[in-house]
Design a protein around this motif. Structure first.
Motif, mmCIF file in Angstrom:
data_model
loop_
_atom_site.group_PDB
_atom_site.id
_atom_site.type_symbol
_atom_site.label_atom_id
_atom_site.label_comp_id
_atom_site.label_asym_id
_atom_site.label_seq_id
_atom_site.Cartn_x
_atom_site.Cartn_y
_atom_site.Cartn_z
ATOM 1 N N THR A 34 -8.849 1.489 -1.151
ATOM 2 C CA THR A 34 -7.426 1.797 -1.023
ATOM 3 C C THR A 34 -6.685 1.138 -2.175
ATOM 4 O OG1 THR A 34 -7.675 1.677 1.389
ATOM 5 C CG2 THR A 34 -5.426 1.729 0.527
ATOM 6 N N PRO A 35 -5.934 1.914 -2.970
ATOM 7 C CA PRO A 35 -5.139 1.290 -4.035
ATOM 8 C C PRO A 35 -4.022 0.452 -3.437
ATOM 9 C CG PRO A 35 -5.216 3.716 -4.279
ATOM 10 C CD PRO A 35 -5.794 3.380 -2.938
ATOM 11 N N PHE A 68 0.044 8.723 6.141
ATOM 12 C CA PHE A 68 -1.142 9.002 5.336
ATOM 13 C C PHE A 68 -1.300 7.923 4.277
ATOM 14 C CE2 PHE A 68 0.364 13.562 6.107
ATOM 15 C CZ PHE A 68 -0.503 13.770 7.157
ATOM 16 N N THR A 69 -2.528 7.450 4.084
ATOM 17 C CA THR A 69 -2.830 6.509 3.001
ATOM 18 C C THR A 69 -3.876 7.133 2.092
ATOM 19 O OG1 THR A 69 -2.530 4.699 4.584
ATOM 20 C CG2 THR A 69 -3.522 4.142 2.464
ATOM 21 N N PRO A 70 -3.572 7.250 0.786
ATOM 22 C CA PRO A 70 -4.602 7.763 -0.128
ATOM 23 C C PRO A 70 -5.744 6.764 -0.246
ATOM 24 C CG PRO A 70 -2.427 7.661 -1.198
ATOM 25 C CD PRO A 70 -2.313 6.936 0.106
ATOM 26 N N THR A 84 0.853 -1.188 0.000
ATOM 27 C CA THR A 84 0.000 0.000 0.000
ATOM 28 C C THR A 84 0.888 1.237 0.000
ATOM 29 O OG1 THR A 84 -1.558 -1.209 1.413
ATOM 30 C CG2 THR A 84 -1.914 1.161 1.170
ATOM 31 N N PRO A 85 0.700 2.130 -0.998
ATOM 32 C CA PRO A 85 1.473 3.375 -0.975
ATOM 33 C C PRO A 85 1.039 4.251 0.200
ATOM 34 C CG PRO A 85 0.334 3.075 -3.090
ATOM 35 C CD PRO A 85 -0.194 2.042 -2.146
ATOM 36 N N ILE A 86 1.985 4.694 1.000
ATOM 37 C CA ILE A 86 1.691 5.608 2.107
ATOM 38 C C ILE A 86 2.662 6.781 2.046
ATOM 39 C CG2 ILE A 86 0.726 3.825 3.606
ATOM 40 C CD1 ILE A 86 3.367 3.752 5.141
ATOM 41 N N PHE A 87 2.442 7.757 2.914
ATOM 42 C CA PHE A 87 3.297 8.940 2.954
ATOM 43 C C PHE A 87 3.707 9.149 4.400
ATOM 44 C CE2 PHE A 87 3.602 13.751 1.925
ATOM 45 C CZ PHE A 87 4.940 13.621 1.584
#
Ligand code: NI
Ligand code: NI
Ligand code: NI
Ligand code: NI
Ligand code: NI
Ligand code: NI
Ligand code: NI
Ligand code: NI
Ligand code: NI
Ligand code: NI
Ligand code: NI
Ligand code: NI
Lengths: 153, 153, 153, 153, 153, 153
Positions: F47-48, D46-48, A47-50
């Motif tokens: 969620t992608p 943060f997760t989009p 999962t892409p996160i920031f």
């Protein structure tokens, strides 16, 4: 192959192991996914996160049998740069499933038959469809539609 | 500060430089963003993408002045693992803008006044609002609403 | 293999072909990526996007030689559900590159040597490192660090 | 600094607090991340996500000590527009860790030494490497490779 | 409805307008998407990106007729907080298309017939399938498979 | 409407149901979101994620009342291609809330008043603001600022 096994219960529980990785590159993550799946994980996903300091990062998630916690936690610590993993147990409702084979003009294709109460779903196996699409020079969609046509007629 | 300058034209052009990074970690990317912004890039942003071999990756995008192509291309090659960058020129429609200061119960806050034809927008500067929120122990939202109240009354 | 070829120029141009897919599943997209790469695309990548009617979707991007536009556009229309693709030509600044082999305690590992002006970067080839990590039961990181140690000593 | 402390146990538990935000802008989220980390959160990310009515949104996640639930829940409600947060306790397997300093040609760099069973990992501290890269006008990668070279020789 | 029109050419060009939004919430973005589509945009989509100061953000993209640049640029400046938009013209390869109607046990369903050279694709219209699935209490998949069965038999 | 109900407790618990979908298209997911919300789910979000075999995928998450597990699990199995769902119970800290109406120059707008301890937040209802923005040909932001001005004066 695990995903091709007959399943006759309708619930079970799984362990979800996770780690946030802000110091790992994509090459290593792709390699780790391969190793974890080969080692028997039920599922591995990114999962892409920031994260802080303007860092794009990846949350690595592994679903496995609860009894396998130590083995997979150790793999994560060996094959990624994480210094810790978090985990939780989750319950599942699952569909019973078995397999059958359909003869098509693209050769035999295995079909997963899944059921839960009144609901029955039949789904052509990806690996067989992809192999057939390559051999016959057609699209995956064309193969799947042919299987569905035979299943519905 | 670049984002605080008066702008009186309503169009310009920019260069968009991009690189796909599947072998770079988040720490390095956050560091590269800092360096690129300090070097005068108009904007730097990361887009999560998925590449071959199950690799989660990042597309790094830099918007800069067209004349700065070589300087930023070189920075990308020095500070990331990419071995090439692609670029294109884009046109922009931009709003004219100038700045004013509003006296609030949280101290003075600069406000960007942007206009295009009949449209006028006023926006409190983030840096001032964040500083005020910290000093007064309140939320960013509270400061922004106070500014908007004064602007609209 | 394309990514293992010597490159001696420092600029070229590429075609970026894109399609937004809100009616395609992940299985088909993974299959399409494989086919496009086998057909000679320089790069294929997926970007998660969000479209109308609450649809999570994928932007499929292909980088290829400009002369190959028709071939790849046709593949996209055959192997995905898209009814159109958009494209643009982009310029690139690229690093010159050649390959050498380093003998390590994990066997021979190829190294890409990329240069642009004064800048020289050396990067161990993923495929060799991954193969070595599997054979020696160690991590990818351990192999890469060994290569770097030899390159830097 | 929390991330620089010696850790001698190999498991603990954490609280994961989450909120879905479809009515919050990026400026506010960046500010909230800063405040939460300054207040002692172990991690904030943060997760989009995509929500109803075509809304791109962000899932804000905070990892903190279980005893700190009320304090962080209140911060989330004060500094974001959420009207509720959900939480769960998770177990962790963590690597024991301590710190040492390596003298390099870029000055002293602290190194985290993490261990779990037979596995030992050494990782150069980002803050020291970034500071050194700036001072010496080199890349982060160059500094890290120098540290690794010294650790491995 | 635009997406239901017959198309008989096989190429055209479009304008891609983009803005990076780090100070806009999801509610506003969902509303802006609705307005832009109602105003005749060919497509509107959101891409999750990460910007400076730890800000999760959204890239808003609009595809429209090249002659409509000013109208859509103005809408973006009115309905979002952006103070500028960038744009570029892109060429497209598109499939010719017309529509037909299939009578199914779930009522009449329109089908898009798209062709390019030898390739012909037939796709059941989402709106008709969704309406039928609701009326008959079945799944979207069941309706689509019924249409495909009739098309292929 | 559920989101418009008065809430007078400050904690409760919810069920989080999840499924990873790598064989579902965006059209079906958008339709499933609509059905799940109409059926009384508290929240539905996508969620992608990235799964094996280069597959971009979506994690579908549903928040619902714990007693509704079977109903929503069955809906997921009927309306998506998943053959199982996982779930967990989570606790929540929530703000008490009630509603009031503010008369503005754009007509009456409902406002949610949420409180927790000393903290009170007032938020204009999206649906009313969006309707007003359409009727008066103005932006959503303009309507919200007008409501805030009245609330703060
Ligand atoms: Ni770190
Ligand atoms: Ni252990
Ligand atoms: Ni590579
Ligand atoms: Ni050059
Ligand atoms: Ni469509
Ligand atoms: Ni053609
Ligand atoms: Ni809301
Ligand atoms: Ni409380
Ligand atoms: Ni800004
Ligand atoms: Ni104009
Ligand atoms: Ni599958
Ligand atoms: Ni059941």
């Amino acid at each position: 192959k695990k995903s091709m096994q007959t399943v006759s219960s309708d619930q079970d529980s799984v362990l979800l192991i996770e780690a946030n990785l802000d110091d790992e590159d994509g090459e290593s993550l792709g390699f780790a996914m391969d190793l974890l799946l080969e080692a028997g994980a039920f599922d591995v996903f990114f999962t892409p996160i920031f994260m802080k300091k303007n860092r794009p990062a990846i949350k690595l998630s592994v679903l496995c049998a609860p009894a396998e916690r130590d083995r997979f936690a150790s793999m994560l610590m060996k094959h990624t740069r994480t210094i810790g993993v978090r985990y939780q147990r989750m319950q599942r409702v699952i569909m019973k499933r078995h397999f059958k084979t359909v003869e098509t003009r693209f050769g035999p294709i295995r079909v997963k038959v899944a059921s839960h109460g009144d609901l029955v779903k039949q789904m052509a196996e990806y690996d067989d469809c992809a192999k057939a699409a390559r051999e016959y020079g057609t699209s995956l969609e064309t193969v799947k539609q042919e299987v569905n046509r035979l299943l519905n007629s």
